[in-house]
Design a protein around this motif. Structure first.
Motif, PDB file in Angstrom:
ATOM      1  N   UNK A 292       0.852  -1.194   0.000  1.00  0.00           N
ATOM      2  CA  UNK A 292       0.000   0.000   0.000  1.00  0.00           C
ATOM      3  C   UNK A 292       0.881   1.235   0.000  1.00  0.00           C
ATOM      4  N   UNK A 293       0.748   2.051  -1.028  1.00  0.00           N
ATOM      5  CA  UNK A 293       1.541   3.284  -1.099  1.00  0.00           C
ATOM      6  C   UNK A 293       0.647   4.448  -0.679  1.00  0.00           C
ATOM      7  N   UNK A 294       0.939   4.968   0.495  1.00  0.00           N
ATOM      8  CA  UNK A 294       0.173   6.054   1.115  1.00  0.00           C
ATOM      9  C   UNK A 294       0.816   7.354   0.667  1.00  0.00           C
TER      10      UNK A 294
ATOM     11  N   UNK B 161       4.901   8.228   0.534  1.00  0.00           N
ATOM     12  CA  UNK B 161       5.601   9.012  -0.481  1.00  0.00           C
ATOM     13  C   UNK B 161       4.811  10.275  -0.809  1.00  0.00           C
ATOM     14  N   UNK B 162       5.540  11.304  -1.198  1.00  0.00           N
ATOM     15  CA  UNK B 162       4.876  12.549  -1.615  1.00  0.00           C
ATOM     16  C   UNK B 162       4.409  12.397  -3.057  1.00  0.00           C
TER      17      UNK B 162
ATOM     18  N   UNK C 248       8.761   6.043 -11.296  1.00  0.00           N
ATOM     19  CA  UNK C 248       8.673   4.814 -10.485  1.00  0.00           C
ATOM     20  C   UNK C 248       7.222   4.375 -10.238  1.00  0.00           C
ATOM     21  N   UNK C 249       6.274   5.290 -10.392  1.00  0.00           N
ATOM     22  CA  UNK C 249       4.866   4.938 -10.124  1.00  0.00           C
ATOM     23  C   UNK C 249       4.083   4.588 -11.393  1.00  0.00           C
TER      24      UNK C 249
ATOM     25  N   UNK D  73      -0.962   6.011 -13.246  1.00  0.00           N
ATOM     26  CA  UNK D  73      -0.411   5.179 -12.171  1.00  0.00           C
ATOM     27  C   UNK D  73      -0.832   3.720 -12.317  1.00  0.00           C
ATOM     28  N   UNK D  74      -1.900   3.505 -13.096  1.00  0.00           N
ATOM     29  CA  UNK D  74      -2.515   2.173 -13.149  1.00  0.00           C
ATOM     30  C   UNK D  74      -1.896   1.282 -14.214  1.00  0.00           C
ATOM     31  N   UNK D  75      -1.819   0.000 -13.898  1.00  0.00           N
ATOM     32  CA  UNK D  75      -1.429  -0.956 -14.930  1.00  0.00           C
ATOM     33  C   UNK D  75      -2.673  -1.308 -15.748  1.00  0.00           C
TER      34      UNK D  75
END
Ligand SMILES: C[S@@+](CC[C@H](N)C(=O)[O-])C[C@H]1O[C@@H](n2cnc3c(N)ncnc32)[C@H](O)[C@@H]1O
Length: 482
Positions: free
Chosen positions: A331-333, A361-362, A372-373, A402-404
Motif C-alpha cells: 500500500x503506497x500512502x 511518499x509525496x 517509479x509509479x 499510475x494504473x497498470x
C-alpha cells in the motif's frame, strides 16, 4: 494480473462447458450448501436462490468455489441471470445460445460487474453507519445552524438582514478579503435557499419578506449536539469556524490555524474523515468492493496507491479489510504534503501484515507522476482530494497513469453541496482552486463521468441506490482502464 474480464479464453471453451453443465449440479449444490449454511438436500433444482438466503455477494463465493473445483471460468453474471439451479443448468447447457447470456459474451469488466452486484448493500452500509435518516432527520437542523452562522456573521460585518426591508438590494458586507469572493457568492446562495434573499437579474441579491429566525446559533448548535449525538463531532468541527465566520472572512482569524493549528481540531478533522457516519458508509462500500474484486484473484501481491491520503480515514478501512481477508498487498500512502506521514506511520506501524507493506511518499496529483509509479498499480484510490485540484480531467489523467492495464480508480467524492462544508473547507484556498467548468468544487456524477472518460477511463460506475430520498453522498465511483 489483469482485472479486466472473465472470458472463455481464460478457461475452457463453450463446447466443453456443455458437458460440464451436466456434471455441475452436485458442485453447485455443495458450494451453495457450504456458503449458505444449509443442507445440500435442501438446494432444490427449482428453489429460488433468494429463498435459500443467497445474496449477491454470496454468489461470488459460490462461483469461485465452483470454478476452482471444475477449473473453468463461469460468467460472473450467472447468478444475476438465473434464479435457481435449473436455470443455471439450462444456461450453461446451451452455452452461447441462451439469450446472449453465454460464457462467450460475458466479457464485461469484472469491476463494473461487481459494483452492480453490490448495489443492494449501499442501504445496509448507510444503516450500519447511522446515515440512513440523515436527509430527513439531521440535514434540516444542520442547514438551519449554517444559516444562523451566516446571518450572525453578516450582522457582525454591519449587514443586519432582520433590519433590511423586503426588496432591498444587498451588497457584499464590507471588510471581506477579495479572495473570499466565491465563498461570499456561495453564502448568498445559502441565504437564498433559506428564503432570506432571492437572486434577481442574474447576480443581484434582494432581501425577501421572510423573517430571520432569531434563535442564536449557540442554541441551535447545542440542540443539534443533544438531539443527534452520532453527528456531534461533525457539528463540533463546524462549530470551530462557524462562530468565527466574520473574522475568517476579514482575515482577523486564520482558518488554517483554527482547523489545523490545534490537536483538538485536527482530531475532529481526522474523526470526520474516519468515523463520521457519511464517511463510514462510503468507506464500507469501497472496502467491500475491494474485498470482492481482490478476493477473486490468487496469491499475487496487490499494489494499491492512495492519493491525498491525509488523515487516513479511508486508508484505515482498506488496510483492515486487506488484513482481514488475507490479501497480500503493498500500500503506497501518498499526499502532496508529507506532514501527514508521521501520524500515519505510527497508526499503521503494527498492522498484522508483512513488514514494509505500507510505504509513504509525496505525490502531487496535479503533476505528471514520477517514473517509479507509472503503470504500476492494480488500484488507485482517492477520497475527498481530487475535487481540491484545479482540473478534474488533468488530475484524473495523472491518476490513470499510475494504473497498470486492467487496473481501476476508486474515487470517493461528495456529489452535492453540503452547506456546512462551505463554512469549514470553503474558508481554505483549496476549495476554490477549480479552473475547469465546475460552478463549485463539488461536482455531480455527470461531471465526474465526463472528466473521467476524458481522462481515458472507461466503464465509470457509481451508485444509483436511494437511501432516505438521496443517492449516496459521498458517492463512490469506480473507473476502469479498459
Ligand atoms: C480533505 S483531505 C482528505 C483526507 C483523506 N483522503 C481522508 O479521507 O482522510 C484532502 C487531502 O488531499 C491532499 N491534497 C490536496 N491537493 C493535493 C494534490 N494536488 N495532490 C495530492 N494530494 C493533495 C491534502 O493534503 C489532504 O490531505
Amino acid at each position: 494480473m489483469t482485472l479486466s474480464v472473465i472470458s472463455p479464453s481464460h478457461g475452457k471453451d463453450v463446447e466443453q462447458s456443455n458437458t460440464i453443465a451436466i456434471e455441475l449440479l452436485p458442485t453447485f449444490r455443495s458450494a451453495i450448501s457450504s456458503e449458505a449454511g444449509i443442507n445440500s438436500g435442501d438446494v432444490g433444482l427449482n428453489t429460488p436462490f433468494a429463498d435459500l438466503g443467497i445474496d449477491p455477494f454470496m454468489t461470488f463465493s459460490i462461483l469461485e468455489i465452483v470454478q476452482q473445483r471444475i477449473g473453468v471460468e463461469l460468467p460472473a453474471s450467472l447468478f444475476r441471470d438465473c434464479n435457481n439451479l435449473s436455470e443455471i443448468q439450462k444456461t450453461l447447457g446451451h452455452g452461447a445460445d441462451v439469450n446472449g447470456h453465454s460464457l462467450r459474451s460475458s466479457n464485461r469488466p469484472l469491476v463494473e460487474e461487481i459494483y452492480r452486484e453490490s448495489e443492494h448493500l449501499v442501504g445496509r452500509f448507510a444503516a450500519e453507519a447511522g446515515v440512513d435518516d440523515f436527509w430527513t432527520k439531521v440535514y434540516p437542523s444542520q442547514k438551519q445552524l449554517v444559516l444562523a452562522y451566516i446571518v450572525e456573521a453578516f450582522a457582525q460585518l454591519g449587514c443586519f438582514l432582520d433590519n433590511e426591508a423586503p426588496g432591498t438590494v444587498l451588497s457584499t458586507p464590507s471588510g471581506i478579503l477579495a479572495k473570499h469572493g466565491r465563498l461570499v457568492n456561495t453564502l448568498f446562495d445559502i441565504l437564498a435557499d433559506g428564503g432570506l434573499v432571492e437572486r434577481r437579474n442574474g447576480n443581484q441579491v434582494v432581501r425577501t419578506s421572510q423573517p430571520v429566525d432569531s434563535t442564536p446559533s449557540v442554541v441551535l448548535f447545542e440542540r443539534l449536539i443533544q438531539s443527534r449525538p452520532l453527528h456531534a463531532k461533525t457539528h463540533r468541527l463546524l462549530n470551530i469556524t462557524g462562530p468565527r465566520l466574520s473574522e475568517c472572512l476579514t482575515g482577523a482569524a486564520d482558518p488554517i490555524k483554527l482547523l489545523f493549528g490545534r490537536s483538538t481540531s485536527r482530531d475532529l478533522l481526522e474523526e470526520f474523515y474516519t468515523n463520521a457516519p457519511m464517511s463510514v458508509a462510503a468507506s464500507k462500500h469501497l472496502s467491500a468492493l475491494f474485498r470482492r474484486i481482490f478476493s477473486i484473484k490468487g496469491d499475487e501481491c496487490i499494489e494499491i496507491l492512495e492519493i491525498g491520503a491525509g488523515f487516513g480515514g479511508t486508508t484505515k478501512f482498506v488496510l483492515d479489510m486487506l488484513v482481514d481477508a488475507g490479501i497480500p498487498f503493498k500500500y503506497t500512502f501518498t499526499d502532496v504534503s508529507p506532514s501527514f506521514f508521521k501520524e500515519a506511520k505510527n497508526r499503521y506501524a503494527n498492522i498484522p501484515a508483512a513488514a514494509g507493506c505500507v510505504v509513504y511518499d509525496v505525490l502531487d496529483i496535479e503533476k505528471t507522476p514520477p517514473e517509479k509509479f507509472l503503470g504500476r498499480f492494480h488500484a488507485v484510490l482517492s477520497t475527498n482530494c481530487i475535487h481540491a485540484t484545479k482540473d478534474l480531467t488533468v488530475s484524473s489523467t495523472n491518476a490513470r497513469k499510475l494504473l497498470r492495464d486492467g487496473g481501476f480508480f476508486a474515487l470517493t467524492e461528495f456529489r452535492t453541496r453540503l452547506y456546512w462544508l462551505d463554512l469549514v473547507f470553503g474558508l481554505l484556498d483549496g476549495w476554490w482552486l477549480f479552473k475547469d467548468d465546475r460552478k463549485h468544487c463539488i461536482a455531480d456524477e455527470s461531471f465526474w463521468k465526463t472528466s473521467l472518460e476524458a481522462s481515458g477511463f472507461s466503464h465509470v460506475v457509481w451508485s444509483e441506490a436511494i437511501v432516505d430520498g438521496q443517492k449516496p453522498n459521498p458517492q463512490v465511483y469506480f473507473a476502469c482502464t479498459e
